[in-house]
Design a protein around this motif. Structure first.
Motif, PDB file in Angstrom:
ATOM      1  N   GLU A  50      -4.255  -1.791   3.058  1.00  0.00           N
ATOM      2  CA  GLU A  50      -5.508  -1.699   2.062  1.00  0.00           C
ATOM      3  C   GLU A  50      -5.743  -2.662   1.254  1.00  0.00           C
ATOM      4  O   GLU A  50      -6.714  -3.033   0.611  1.00  0.00           O
ATOM      5  CB  GLU A  50      -5.479  -0.222   1.597  1.00  0.00           C
ATOM      6  CG  GLU A  50      -5.629   0.955   2.555  1.00  0.00           C
ATOM      7  CD  GLU A  50      -5.390   2.309   1.955  1.00  0.00           C
ATOM      8  OE1 GLU A  50      -5.114   2.633   0.814  1.00  0.00           O
ATOM      9  OE2 GLU A  50      -5.495   3.196   2.797  1.00  0.00           O
ATOM     10  N   VAL A  51      -4.615  -3.248   0.823  1.00  0.00           N
ATOM     11  CA  VAL A  51      -4.478  -4.462   0.001  1.00  0.00           C
ATOM     12  C   VAL A  51      -4.598  -5.836   0.799  1.00  0.00           C
ATOM     13  O   VAL A  51      -3.651  -6.617   0.949  1.00  0.00           O
ATOM     14  CB  VAL A  51      -3.226  -4.441  -0.936  1.00  0.00           C
ATOM     15  CG1 VAL A  51      -3.210  -5.551  -1.960  1.00  0.00           C
ATOM     16  CG2 VAL A  51      -2.840  -3.110  -1.318  1.00  0.00           C
ATOM     17  N   ALA A 105      -2.173  -8.698   1.510  1.00  0.00           N
ATOM     18  CA  ALA A 105      -1.298  -8.396   2.750  1.00  0.00           C
ATOM     19  C   ALA A 105      -1.380  -9.674   3.670  1.00  0.00           C
ATOM     20  O   ALA A 105      -0.431  -9.863   4.243  1.00  0.00           O
ATOM     21  CB  ALA A 105      -1.830  -7.128   3.400  1.00  0.00           C
ATOM     22  N   LEU A 106      -2.590 -10.271   3.785  1.00  0.00           N
ATOM     23  CA  LEU A 106      -2.733 -11.517   4.531  1.00  0.00           C
ATOM     24  C   LEU A 106      -1.677 -12.680   4.304  1.00  0.00           C
ATOM     25  O   LEU A 106      -1.091 -13.256   4.761  1.00  0.00           O
ATOM     26  CB  LEU A 106      -4.034 -12.006   4.755  1.00  0.00           C
ATOM     27  CG  LEU A 106      -5.136 -11.143   5.462  1.00  0.00           C
ATOM     28  CD1 LEU A 106      -6.619 -11.743   5.277  1.00  0.00           C
ATOM     29  CD2 LEU A 106      -4.610 -10.738   6.746  1.00  0.00           C
ATOM     30  N   ASP A 107      -1.585 -12.836   2.684  1.00  0.00           N
ATOM     31  CA  ASP A 107      -0.539 -13.579   2.225  1.00  0.00           C
ATOM     32  C   ASP A 107       0.441 -13.396   2.539  1.00  0.00           C
ATOM     33  O   ASP A 107       1.539 -14.168   2.860  1.00  0.00           O
ATOM     34  CB  ASP A 107      -0.886 -13.692   0.603  1.00  0.00           C
ATOM     35  CG  ASP A 107      -2.159 -14.560   0.158  1.00  0.00           C
ATOM     36  OD1 ASP A 107      -2.978 -15.017   1.099  1.00  0.00           O
ATOM     37  OD2 ASP A 107      -2.449 -14.271  -0.972  1.00  0.00           O
ATOM     38  N   ALA A 108       1.235 -11.957   2.459  1.00  0.00           N
ATOM     39  CA  ALA A 108       2.348 -11.584   2.799  1.00  0.00           C
ATOM     40  C   ALA A 108       2.537 -11.723   4.173  1.00  0.00           C
ATOM     41  O   ALA A 108       3.791 -12.289   4.794  1.00  0.00           O
ATOM     42  CB  ALA A 108       2.417 -10.083   2.472  1.00  0.00           C
ATOM     43  N   CYS A 120       0.691  -1.139   0.158  1.00  0.00           N
ATOM     44  CA  CYS A 120       0.001   0.059  -0.070  1.00  0.00           C
ATOM     45  C   CYS A 120       0.965   1.166   0.022  1.00  0.00           C
ATOM     46  O   CYS A 120       0.423   2.424  -0.144  1.00  0.00           O
ATOM     47  CB  CYS A 120      -0.952  -0.014   1.131  1.00  0.00           C
ATOM     48  SG  CYS A 120      -0.228   0.196   2.714  1.00  0.00           S
ATOM     49  N   LYS A 121       2.117   1.148   0.300  1.00  0.00           N
ATOM     50  CA  LYS A 121       3.099   2.246   0.141  1.00  0.00           C
ATOM     51  C   LYS A 121       3.085   3.081   1.452  1.00  0.00           C
ATOM     52  O   LYS A 121       3.424   4.151   1.335  1.00  0.00           O
ATOM     53  CB  LYS A 121       3.050   3.186  -1.159  1.00  0.00           C
ATOM     54  CG  LYS A 121       2.930   2.242  -2.468  1.00  0.00           C
ATOM     55  CD  LYS A 121       4.427   1.522  -2.576  1.00  0.00           C
ATOM     56  CE  LYS A 121       4.586   0.814  -3.650  1.00  0.00           C
ATOM     57  NZ  LYS A 121       5.517  -0.401  -3.665  1.00  0.00           N
ATOM     58  N   HIS A 158       0.602  -4.465  10.591  1.00  0.00           N
ATOM     59  CA  HIS A 158       0.033  -3.547   9.507  1.00  0.00           C
ATOM     60  C   HIS A 158      -0.581  -4.648   8.639  1.00  0.00           C
ATOM     61  O   HIS A 158      -1.581  -4.286   7.904  1.00  0.00           O
ATOM     62  CB  HIS A 158       1.245  -2.836   9.053  1.00  0.00           C
ATOM     63  CG  HIS A 158       0.735  -1.947   7.582  1.00  0.00           C
ATOM     64  ND1 HIS A 158      -0.171  -1.063   7.594  1.00  0.00           N
ATOM     65  CD2 HIS A 158       1.084  -2.463   6.392  1.00  0.00           C
ATOM     66  CE1 HIS A 158      -0.478  -0.838   6.337  1.00  0.00           C
ATOM     67  NE2 HIS A 158       0.117  -1.418   5.547  1.00  0.00           N
ATOM     68  N   LEU A 159       0.131  -5.534   8.079  1.00  0.00           N
ATOM     69  CA  LEU A 159      -0.396  -6.415   6.816  1.00  0.00           C
ATOM     70  C   LEU A 159      -1.569  -7.064   7.613  1.00  0.00           C
ATOM     71  O   LEU A 159      -2.522  -7.417   6.630  1.00  0.00           O
ATOM     72  CB  LEU A 159       0.723  -7.601   6.528  1.00  0.00           C
ATOM     73  CG  LEU A 159       1.815  -6.929   5.993  1.00  0.00           C
ATOM     74  CD1 LEU A 159       3.123  -7.959   5.942  1.00  0.00           C
ATOM     75  CD2 LEU A 159       1.483  -6.398   4.786  1.00  0.00           C
TER      76      LEU A 159
END
Length: 131
Positions: free
Chosen positions: A82-83, A87-90, A64-65, A76-77
């Motif tokens: 917002e992605v 994000a959950l995968d990351a 999300c930068k 945060h992830l």
């Protein structure tokens, strides 16, 4: 063009909420509230640039930068990015008690563990913001 965010945009609740962090009001003038760097040339704008480009305690979320504390990348992830699905995968790629940059386990993951890892010696070997 200016800096794309202000000091208030940097997420910094985790360290302060844990009781070990610094409160913005307690930080001496000309000092970064995250890494503790003191520089008499720091103005509000110069601090924003430091947060955005230089502070070794901060990083930009690759998805999300948003500029966030490295110690809060996992949180945060999972909770804020917002992605969402990406994000959950990351977040599933590393444990919450490891450095998201180099994957080194950080024990209790308290403020001192993060400071030791990111600010001592040459810092985290995978940090794109060198000391």
């Amino acid at each position: 063009a200016g800096v794309p965010f202000s000091d208030a945009d940097v997420e910094h609740d985790a360290l302060g909420a844990e009781g070990g962090g610094t409160d913005e009001d307690d930080v001496p003038e000309f000092t970064c509230q995250f890494c503790g760097r003191q520089d008499p040339s720091f103005t509000l704008q110069a601090l924003d640039v430091h947060y955005w480009r230089e502070c070794p305690m901060l990083t930009e979320c690759e998805l999300c930068k948003q500029v966030i504390e490295i110690c809060r990348v996992h949180q945060h992830l999972v909770e804020e990015c917002e992605v969402e699905e990406e994000a959950l995968d990351a977040a599933n790629m590393f444990a919450p008690d490891t450095c998201p940059l180099c994957r080194v386990p950080l024990g209790a993951c308290d403020e001192q563990d993060w400071r030791r890892h990111l600010l001592t010696g040459s810092g985290c070997p995978r940090n794109p913001r060198p000391l």
